[in-house]
Design an enzyme around this catalytic site. Sequence first.
Site, PDB file in Angstrom:
ATOM      1  N   ASN A 147      28.679  67.074  57.283  1.00  0.00           N
ATOM      2  CA  ASN A 147      29.929  66.368  57.537  1.00  0.00           C
ATOM      3  C   ASN A 147      29.699  65.276  58.579  1.00  0.00           C
ATOM      4  O   ASN A 147      29.255  65.561  59.688  1.00  0.00           O
ATOM      5  CB  ASN A 147      30.988  67.343  58.052  1.00  0.00           C
ATOM      6  CG  ASN A 147      31.251  68.486  57.087  1.00  0.00           C
ATOM      7  OD1 ASN A 147      32.009  68.352  56.143  1.00  0.00           O
ATOM      8  ND2 ASN A 147      30.592  69.619  57.320  1.00  0.00           N
ATOM      9  N   ARG A 155      28.694  67.782  61.675  1.00  0.00           N
ATOM     10  CA  ARG A 155      28.564  69.235  61.540  1.00  0.00           C
ATOM     11  C   ARG A 155      27.832  69.542  60.243  1.00  0.00           C
ATOM     12  O   ARG A 155      28.253  69.115  59.170  1.00  0.00           O
ATOM     13  CB  ARG A 155      29.935  69.923  61.529  1.00  0.00           C
ATOM     14  CG  ARG A 155      29.838  71.453  61.736  1.00  0.00           C
ATOM     15  CD  ARG A 155      31.169  72.148  61.545  1.00  0.00           C
ATOM     16  NE  ARG A 155      31.583  72.151  60.147  1.00  0.00           N
ATOM     17  CZ  ARG A 155      32.753  71.710  59.718  1.00  0.00           C
ATOM     18  NH1 ARG A 155      33.638  71.197  60.549  1.00  0.00           N
ATOM     19  NH2 ARG A 155      33.043  71.741  58.418  1.00  0.00           N
ATOM     20  N   LYS A 169      30.290  69.740  42.335  1.00  0.00           N
ATOM     21  CA  LYS A 169      30.933  69.141  43.503  1.00  0.00           C
ATOM     22  C   LYS A 169      31.327  67.687  43.256  1.00  0.00           C
ATOM     23  O   LYS A 169      30.472  66.867  42.917  1.00  0.00           O
ATOM     24  CB  LYS A 169      29.988  69.198  44.719  1.00  0.00           C
ATOM     25  CG  LYS A 169      29.739  70.593  45.263  1.00  0.00           C
ATOM     26  CD  LYS A 169      28.966  70.517  46.573  1.00  0.00           C
ATOM     27  CE  LYS A 169      28.913  71.858  47.281  1.00  0.00           C
ATOM     28  NZ  LYS A 169      28.318  71.731  48.629  1.00  0.00           N
ATOM     29  N   GLU A 219      26.527  71.478  53.189  1.00  0.00           N
ATOM     30  CA  GLU A 219      26.873  70.062  53.252  1.00  0.00           C
ATOM     31  C   GLU A 219      26.704  69.563  54.677  1.00  0.00           C
ATOM     32  O   GLU A 219      26.624  70.351  55.632  1.00  0.00           O
ATOM     33  CB  GLU A 219      28.313  69.817  52.780  1.00  0.00           C
ATOM     34  CG  GLU A 219      29.378  70.452  53.650  1.00  0.00           C
ATOM     35  CD  GLU A 219      30.781  70.146  53.137  1.00  0.00           C
ATOM     36  OE1 GLU A 219      30.926  69.349  52.199  1.00  0.00           O
ATOM     37  OE2 GLU A 219      31.732  70.723  53.694  1.00  0.00           O
ATOM     38  N   SER A 273      35.852  69.088  62.012  1.00  0.00           N
ATOM     39  CA  SER A 273      36.967  69.753  62.691  1.00  0.00           C
ATOM     40  C   SER A 273      36.551  71.022  63.424  1.00  0.00           C
ATOM     41  O   SER A 273      35.443  71.526  63.254  1.00  0.00           O
ATOM     42  CB  SER A 273      38.063  70.080  61.681  1.00  0.00           C
ATOM     43  OG  SER A 273      37.553  70.937  60.674  1.00  0.00           O
ATOM     44  N   GLU A 320      36.067  65.652  50.522  1.00  0.00           N
ATOM     45  CA  GLU A 320      35.977  66.480  51.708  1.00  0.00           C
ATOM     46  C   GLU A 320      37.301  67.209  51.891  1.00  0.00           C
ATOM     47  O   GLU A 320      38.320  66.831  51.331  1.00  0.00           O
ATOM     48  CB  GLU A 320      35.697  65.617  52.949  1.00  0.00           C
ATOM     49  CG  GLU A 320      34.451  64.745  52.853  1.00  0.00           C
ATOM     50  CD  GLU A 320      33.172  65.545  52.764  1.00  0.00           C
ATOM     51  OE1 GLU A 320      33.156  66.703  53.235  1.00  0.00           O
ATOM     52  OE2 GLU A 320      32.192  65.030  52.210  1.00  0.00           O
ATOM     53  N   GLY A 321      37.256  68.295  52.714  1.00  0.00           N
ATOM     54  CA  GLY A 321      38.500  68.928  53.119  1.00  0.00           C
ATOM     55  C   GLY A 321      38.780  70.284  52.498  1.00  0.00           C
ATOM     56  O   GLY A 321      39.768  70.923  52.824  1.00  0.00           O
ATOM     57  N   LYS A 326      28.539  63.604  49.056  1.00  0.00           N
ATOM     58  CA  LYS A 326      27.742  64.596  48.318  1.00  0.00           C
ATOM     59  C   LYS A 326      26.591  63.920  47.570  1.00  0.00           C
ATOM     60  O   LYS A 326      25.490  64.467  47.469  1.00  0.00           O
ATOM     61  CB  LYS A 326      28.634  65.350  47.334  1.00  0.00           C
ATOM     62  CG  LYS A 326      29.867  66.009  47.929  1.00  0.00           C
ATOM     63  CD  LYS A 326      29.501  67.117  48.897  1.00  0.00           C
ATOM     64  CE  LYS A 326      30.731  67.921  49.311  1.00  0.00           C
ATOM     65  NZ  LYS A 326      31.743  67.133  50.034  1.00  0.00           N
ATOM     66  N   ARG A 346      32.892  80.303  60.005  1.00  0.00           N
ATOM     67  CA  ARG A 346      34.063  80.551  59.173  1.00  0.00           C
ATOM     68  C   ARG A 346      33.770  81.724  58.245  1.00  0.00           C
ATOM     69  O   ARG A 346      32.698  81.782  57.636  1.00  0.00           O
ATOM     70  CB  ARG A 346      34.425  79.309  58.352  1.00  0.00           C
ATOM     71  CG  ARG A 346      35.004  78.179  59.166  1.00  0.00           C
ATOM     72  CD  ARG A 346      35.076  76.892  58.377  1.00  0.00           C
ATOM     73  NE  ARG A 346      33.741  76.395  58.065  1.00  0.00           N
ATOM     74  CZ  ARG A 346      33.505  75.293  57.353  1.00  0.00           C
ATOM     75  NH1 ARG A 346      34.508  74.602  56.859  1.00  0.00           N
ATOM     76  NH2 ARG A 346      32.269  74.896  57.122  1.00  0.00           N
TER      77      ARG A 346
END
Length: 537
Positions: A209, A191, A426, A207, A214, A430-431, A372, A513
Amino acid sequence: MAFVLFGCSSCSLSSFPDPRRLHHSPFPPTLFHHPNPISISHFPSQSLTKTMALNISSSDSQTTRKEEINLSSSDLLPDLIYEALVWSSLHGLVVGDKSIQRSGTVPGVGLVHAPFALLPMSFPKDLWRQACELAPIFNELVDRVSLDGEFLQESLSRTKMVDAFTARLLDIHSKMLEMNKTEDIRLGLHRSDYMLDSETGLLYQIELNTISSSFPGLSCLVGDLHRNLLNHHGKHLGLDSRGVPGNTAVSRFAEALAKAWKEYNNPSAVVLVVVQPEERNMYDQHWLCAVLREMHDVATIRKTLSEIDAEGQVLPNGSLVIGGQTVAVVYFRAGYSPNDYPSESEWRARLMMEQSVAIKCPSISYHLVGTKKIQQELAKPNVLERFLENKDDIAKLRKSFAGLWSLDNADIIESAMERPELYVLKPQREGGGNNIYGDDVRETLIKLKNEGGDDLAAYILMQRIFPKASLAYLVRDGICHQDNAISELGVYGAYLRNKDNVIMNDQCGYLMRTKVSSSNEGGVAAGFAVLDSIYLT
């Protein structure tokens, strides 16, 4: 100001509805109309609105105008909230309730609706097309970079010295290189996340992923929810449900997993879903597994890393066997954070899976490509040309790159300390909840410089993107909050190849989002944002 709903918050879901029937609800329309008014806290004196930016095109000009959609007139707002909450409960748009102890371990216990935006967020059609066109190019790039072990090891060498988590991942990668371990069948479910910069009007990548991308399940449901609301209330709102594009993320991810399972060529094998011990986002995962089973007749098993260590083994022929079942595909929905490896047991499990012939989604190489630091390295001049030949594809990727810098650049460090509001610091994590913003950027950089050593190598600097804020209605725990909000668009991609044969390389739906504009972080599961869909303008 919050609008609070009073009433029953529990819902019993006996089974997941067939995703092929989501647009043809078995429930009569009257079920969505509540018999009694909802108790709502008082409205502010000004009218409540949601701003939608509409592009009006003609042959010789293009203008943008804004329409104010009044949500405070009559009972429309409480009706929308109530219907959205009922729809979410009936259609599986749910997560585990963190206030219920077993909600992250036992399915069906402590369900609550996933946080969502009440109406879709407007998004320009041309930038939507741009993001979709980038997905297969990024898929191919990930695969090409993953094959260059020297590039990965060299690019992350300084990071490895100061970041223990990245070091452990690189150690596994090194072991695979020493074994001359090759992954003939490679599966990536990615993603790529973007924000629209208000000053330039450009779409910038935040970024990429490559592990545990998810919400392919719940993101589809939010679009269905918004189309349902617009089908009933679109005339009053001045919105057409056809403006919300279809979302195929869950069916396309399931298709990719099924095709990979087929390439493994063992009809009795299963797909292993690697999960965290407590997972309140389990229903997003269960949606994907349900579609995989119902539409492709592929079985899945769910195991934590510690369970895999205890129950798993690699046979002499390289087969991965967990609890007596041969694994065709390992699908990671855990393993992306240091918190997922509290002991050596979890690291043994990760190494064991990498050593097997099971198809990993992602492999350790794909995982490292999503760090990253690699994102920053790929943004350097002439680096993309090392992996891609098509000049048009390279130009499209470069157009989406925001400013990215390593912290071995003294000038950029000085600039970030002078104007910290223009940068994001950064770490290799992740998360959600890990990035550093504002004055904290300056303070962190000063601290790292004063400490000396190589600690700066654990971070990268990124140009901060400033999206335009719009008034939105964000619903969490049955409460609707009105606030100015910004959004982040994620575009899913699936890539599958067997040696030289590319079986699948597609854009596979999207995740929107939305978060209040005062919030820096954007993770839904981490509690910073809500799920949304887009309204093309």
